[in-house]
Design a protein around this motif. Sequence first.
Motif, PDB file in Angstrom:
ATOM      1  N   SER A  58      55.981  33.035  36.316  1.00 10.17           N
ATOM      2  CA  SER A  58      56.656  34.178  35.701  1.00 10.17           C
ATOM      3  C   SER A  58      56.685  33.919  34.208  1.00 10.17           C
ATOM      4  CB  SER A  58      58.093  34.297  36.217  1.00 10.17           C
ATOM      5  OG  SER A  58      58.087  34.547  37.596  1.00 10.17           O
ATOM      6  N   MET A  59      56.306  34.929  33.428  1.00 12.93           N
ATOM      7  CA  MET A  59      56.312  34.758  31.977  1.00 12.93           C
ATOM      8  C   MET A  59      56.549  36.100  31.296  1.00 12.93           C
ATOM      9  SD  MET A  59      52.238  34.320  31.134  1.00 12.93           S
ATOM     10  CE  MET A  59      51.858  33.144  32.406  1.00 12.93           C
ATOM     11  N   ASN A  60      56.885  36.035  30.026  1.00  6.97           N
ATOM     12  CA  ASN A  60      57.018  37.230  29.200  1.00  6.97           C
ATOM     13  C   ASN A  60      55.887  37.229  28.185  1.00  6.97           C
ATOM     14  OD1 ASN A  60      59.381  38.238  30.372  1.00  6.97           O
ATOM     15  ND2 ASN A  60      60.635  36.874  29.133  1.00  6.97           N
ATOM     16  N   LEU A  61      55.182  38.354  28.098  1.00  6.83           N
ATOM     17  CA  LEU A  61      54.124  38.487  27.108  1.00  6.83           C
ATOM     18  C   LEU A  61      54.746  38.667  25.729  1.00  6.83           C
ATOM     19  CD1 LEU A  61      51.707  40.813  29.109  1.00  6.83           C
ATOM     20  CD2 LEU A  61      51.619  38.323  28.863  1.00  6.83           C
ATOM     21  N   GLU A  68      54.000  38.481  36.266  1.00 11.65           N
ATOM     22  CA  GLU A  68      53.747  37.394  37.201  1.00 11.65           C
ATOM     23  C   GLU A  68      52.256  37.086  37.102  1.00 11.65           C
ATOM     24  OE1 GLU A  68      55.991  35.852  39.228  1.00 11.65           O
ATOM     25  OE2 GLU A  68      57.587  37.082  38.381  1.00 11.65           O
ATOM     26  N   PHE A  69      51.918  35.867  36.732  1.00 10.76           N
ATOM     27  CA  PHE A  69      50.530  35.445  36.632  1.00 10.76           C
ATOM     28  C   PHE A  69      50.201  34.612  37.858  1.00 10.76           C
ATOM     29  CE2 PHE A  69      47.679  31.909  35.438  1.00 10.76           C
ATOM     30  CZ  PHE A  69      46.522  32.632  35.220  1.00 10.76           C
ATOM     31  N   LYS A  78      42.198  35.418  38.992  1.00 11.40           N
ATOM     32  CA  LYS A  78      43.466  35.476  38.266  1.00 11.40           C
ATOM     33  C   LYS A  78      43.972  36.907  38.234  1.00 11.40           C
ATOM     34  CE  LYS A  78      42.095  31.579  35.434  1.00 11.40           C
ATOM     35  NZ  LYS A  78      41.238  31.101  36.485  1.00 11.40           N
ATOM     36  N   THR A  79      45.297  37.064  38.394  1.00  9.34           N
ATOM     37  CA  THR A  79      45.909  38.389  38.305  1.00  9.34           C
ATOM     38  C   THR A  79      47.178  38.316  37.476  1.00  9.34           C
ATOM     39  OG1 THR A  79      47.191  38.066  40.333  1.00  9.34           O
ATOM     40  CG2 THR A  79      45.065  39.157  40.568  1.00  9.34           C
ATOM     41  N   TRP A  80      47.511  39.437  36.854  1.00  8.83           N
ATOM     42  CA  TRP A  80      48.769  39.617  36.144  1.00  8.83           C
ATOM     43  C   TRP A  80      49.412  40.860  36.730  1.00  8.83           C
ATOM     44  CZ3 TRP A  80      44.304  38.006  33.975  1.00  8.83           C
ATOM     45  CH2 TRP A  80      44.346  36.851  33.202  1.00  8.83           C
ATOM     46  N   GLU A  81      50.693  40.771  37.089  1.00  6.45           N
ATOM     47  CA  GLU A  81      51.402  41.907  37.663  1.00  6.45           C
ATOM     48  C   GLU A  81      52.689  42.162  36.898  1.00  6.45           C
ATOM     49  OE1 GLU A  81      52.025  41.526  41.907  1.00  6.45           O
ATOM     50  OE2 GLU A  81      50.180  40.361  42.083  1.00  6.45           O
ATOM     51  N   HIS A  82      53.015  43.431  36.777  1.00  3.32           N
ATOM     52  CA  HIS A  82      54.275  43.853  36.162  1.00  3.32           C
ATOM     53  C   HIS A  82      54.893  44.904  37.076  1.00  3.32           C
ATOM     54  CE1 HIS A  82      57.273  45.214  33.336  1.00  3.32           C
ATOM     55  NE2 HIS A  82      56.785  46.441  33.394  1.00  3.32           N
ATOM     56  N   GLY A  83      56.074  44.630  37.586  1.00  3.71           N
ATOM     57  CA  GLY A  83      56.755  45.577  38.466  1.00  3.71           C
ATOM     58  C   GLY A  83      55.972  45.880  39.734  1.00  3.71           C
ATOM     59  N   GLY A  84      55.189  44.915  40.217  1.00  2.94           N
ATOM     60  CA  GLY A  84      54.407  45.111  41.427  1.00  2.94           C
ATOM     61  C   GLY A  84      53.049  45.751  41.202  1.00  2.94           C
ATOM     62  N   ASP A  85      52.769  46.180  39.965  1.00  2.00           N
ATOM     63  CA  ASP A  85      51.483  46.799  39.641  1.00  2.00           C
ATOM     64  C   ASP A  85      50.579  45.789  38.932  1.00  2.00           C
ATOM     65  OD1 ASP A  85      52.306  49.306  40.621  1.00  2.00           O
ATOM     66  OD2 ASP A  85      53.219  49.822  38.688  1.00  2.00           O
ATOM     67  N   LEU A  87      47.885  44.439  36.331  1.00  2.00           N
ATOM     68  CA  LEU A  87      47.509  44.758  34.951  1.00  2.00           C
ATOM     69  C   LEU A  87      46.086  44.279  34.712  1.00  2.00           C
ATOM     70  CD1 LEU A  87      50.721  43.528  33.075  1.00  2.00           C
ATOM     71  CD2 LEU A  87      50.154  45.874  33.742  1.00  2.00           C
ATOM     72  N   SER A  88      45.309  45.059  33.978  1.00  2.00           N
ATOM     73  CA  SER A  88      43.957  44.636  33.629  1.00  2.00           C
ATOM     74  C   SER A  88      44.031  43.563  32.549  1.00  2.00           C
ATOM     75  CB  SER A  88      43.138  45.824  33.121  1.00  2.00           C
ATOM     76  OG  SER A  88      43.637  46.251  31.863  1.00  2.00           O
ATOM     77  N   VAL A  89      42.962  42.795  32.421  1.00  2.00           N
ATOM     78  CA  VAL A  89      42.906  41.756  31.394  1.00  2.00           C
ATOM     79  C   VAL A  89      43.057  42.371  30.014  1.00  2.00           C
ATOM     80  CG1 VAL A  89      41.449  39.979  30.345  1.00  2.00           C
ATOM     81  CG2 VAL A  89      41.507  40.223  32.820  1.00  2.00           C
ATOM     82  N   SER A  90      42.417  43.515  29.774  1.00  4.77           N
ATOM     83  CA  SER A  90      42.526  44.146  28.450  1.00  4.77           C
ATOM     84  C   SER A  90      43.962  44.581  28.154  1.00  4.77           C
ATOM     85  CB  SER A  90      41.561  45.331  28.325  1.00  4.77           C
ATOM     86  OG  SER A  90      41.845  46.313  29.284  1.00  4.77           O
ATOM     87  N   THR A  91      44.693  45.054  29.160  1.00  6.71           N
ATOM     88  CA  THR A  91      46.101  45.417  28.962  1.00  6.71           C
ATOM     89  C   THR A  91      46.932  44.202  28.632  1.00  6.71           C
ATOM     90  OG1 THR A  91      45.894  47.284  30.491  1.00  6.71           O
ATOM     91  CG2 THR A  91      48.126  46.461  30.083  1.00  6.71           C
ATOM     92  N   VAL A  92      46.701  43.092  29.350  1.00  5.56           N
ATOM     93  CA  VAL A  92      47.443  41.857  29.079  1.00  5.56           C
ATOM     94  C   VAL A  92      47.149  41.373  27.661  1.00  5.56           C
ATOM     95  CG1 VAL A  92      47.702  39.429  29.729  1.00  5.56           C
ATOM     96  CG2 VAL A  92      47.566  41.187  31.495  1.00  5.56           C
ATOM     97  N   LEU A  93      45.894  41.404  27.250  1.00  3.01           N
ATOM     98  CA  LEU A  93      45.534  40.962  25.905  1.00  3.01           C
ATOM     99  C   LEU A  93      46.176  41.844  24.833  1.00  3.01           C
ATOM    100  CD1 LEU A  93      41.793  39.994  26.414  1.00  3.01           C
ATOM    101  CD2 LEU A  93      43.756  38.460  26.159  1.00  3.01           C
ATOM    102  N   ASP A  94      46.210  43.159  25.054  1.00  2.00           N
ATOM    103  CA  ASP A  94      46.861  44.074  24.097  1.00  2.00           C
ATOM    104  C   ASP A  94      48.348  43.764  23.980  1.00  2.00           C
ATOM    105  OD1 ASP A  94      44.523  45.427  23.513  1.00  2.00           O
ATOM    106  OD2 ASP A  94      44.922  47.084  24.911  1.00  2.00           O
ATOM    107  N   LYS A  95      49.003  43.514  25.107  1.00  3.85           N
ATOM    108  CA  LYS A  95      50.446  43.230  25.096  1.00  3.85           C
ATOM    109  C   LYS A  95      50.756  41.853  24.552  1.00  3.85           C
ATOM    110  CE  LYS A  95      51.794  46.277  28.874  1.00  3.85           C
ATOM    111  NZ  LYS A  95      52.896  46.924  28.182  1.00  3.85           N
ATOM    112  N   ALA A  96      49.766  40.956  24.587  1.00  7.95           N
ATOM    113  CA  ALA A  96      49.976  39.583  24.118  1.00  7.95           C
ATOM    114  C   ALA A  96      49.657  39.407  22.634  1.00  7.95           C
ATOM    115  CB  ALA A  96      49.134  38.616  24.950  1.00  7.95           C
ATOM    116  N   ARG A  97      49.094  40.423  22.003  1.00  8.56           N
ATOM    117  CA  ARG A  97      48.765  40.319  20.570  1.00  8.56           C
ATOM    118  C   ARG A  97      50.036  40.372  19.734  1.00  8.56           C
ATOM    119  NH1 ARG A  97      44.262  43.562  21.867  1.00  8.56           N
ATOM    120  NH2 ARG A  97      42.385  42.338  21.572  1.00  8.56           N
ATOM    121  N   LYS A  98      50.025  39.585  18.668  1.00  4.97           N
ATOM    122  CA  LYS A  98      51.134  39.638  17.714  1.00  4.97           C
ATOM    123  C   LYS A  98      50.925  40.825  16.810  1.00  4.97           C
ATOM    124  CE  LYS A  98      52.232  34.799  17.652  1.00  4.97           C
ATOM    125  NZ  LYS A  98      52.436  33.605  16.836  1.00  4.97           N
ATOM    126  N   ASN A  99      51.981  41.563  16.561  1.00  8.89           N
ATOM    127  CA  ASN A  99      51.890  42.736  15.670  1.00  8.89           C
ATOM    128  C   ASN A  99      52.198  42.372  14.254  1.00  8.89           C
ATOM    129  OD1 ASN A  99      51.181  44.428  17.756  1.00  8.89           O
ATOM    130  ND2 ASN A  99      53.311  44.828  18.273  1.00  8.89           N
TER     131      ASN A  99
END
Length: 99
Positions: A58-61, A68-69, A78-85, A87-99
């Motif tokens: 369990s981690m926070n992006l 959940e990774f 490898k999978t990443w899930e949020h709320g049971g759904d 997430l694609s790798v591109s979505t995880v990478l977008d959410k993990a980028r520093k703004n």
Amino acid sequence: MTQSRTSTADSTSGAPARGRRRGRTAGPSIPLGSLTQREHRAEIQCQACGSTRVTRLSMNLTDGTPVEFTSCHRCEHKTWEHGGDALSVSTVLDKARKN
């Protein structure tokens, strides 16, 4: 003979700095599993091959999204899930980028 002591006090409050935790809040205690003790393993299966030899974290992006990774030891899927759904790798990478 004189002795000098090094102070470990916090400069703002004067309280001892040792033993203080910074930036983390205590959350609910979650029991940890074990790969070496069968009775403590969670029955999580790989979505690709069905193996139960997986690691789940369990981690926070970076943007704060809790995920959940899951990584399979058998097929390396490898999978990443949020709320049971899932997430694609591109979505995880977008959410993990520093703004």
